[in-house]
Design a protein around this motif. Structure first.
Motif: not given
Length: 74
Positions: A3-6, A17-21, A59-62
């Motif tokens: 996943y990418e996290y923003v 927090v949003v995760r994207a695939d 991911e750790d920050e998320a």
């Protein structure tokens, strides 16, 4: 999955927090966990008032941000 996290940084959604695939996006909800969302389209469309108002995070920050929210919500 990779996943990418923003983290959203606009005034209305600050800290979300949003995760994207790919095209699949999930927004963190303190009560429900990851919930399917399409919110990032607002941040990628250059005609939107929210354009580019996000930060890519690890991911750790998320997980740290989500954990902090869980403690506050409890």
């Amino acid at each position: 999955m990779n996943y990418e996290y923003v983290k959203l940084i606009d005034r209305e959604h600050y800290g979300t927090v949003v995760r994207a695939d790919g095209a699949k996006q999930y927004e963190w909800d303190d009560k429900k966990g990851w919930v399917r969302s399409g919110i990032l389209i607002l941040y990628f469309c250059d005609e939107s008032e929210y354009y580019d108002l996000y930060e890519e995070i690890t991911e750790d920050e998320a997980m740290k941000l989500i954990g902090a929210k869980e403690k506050v919500a409890a």
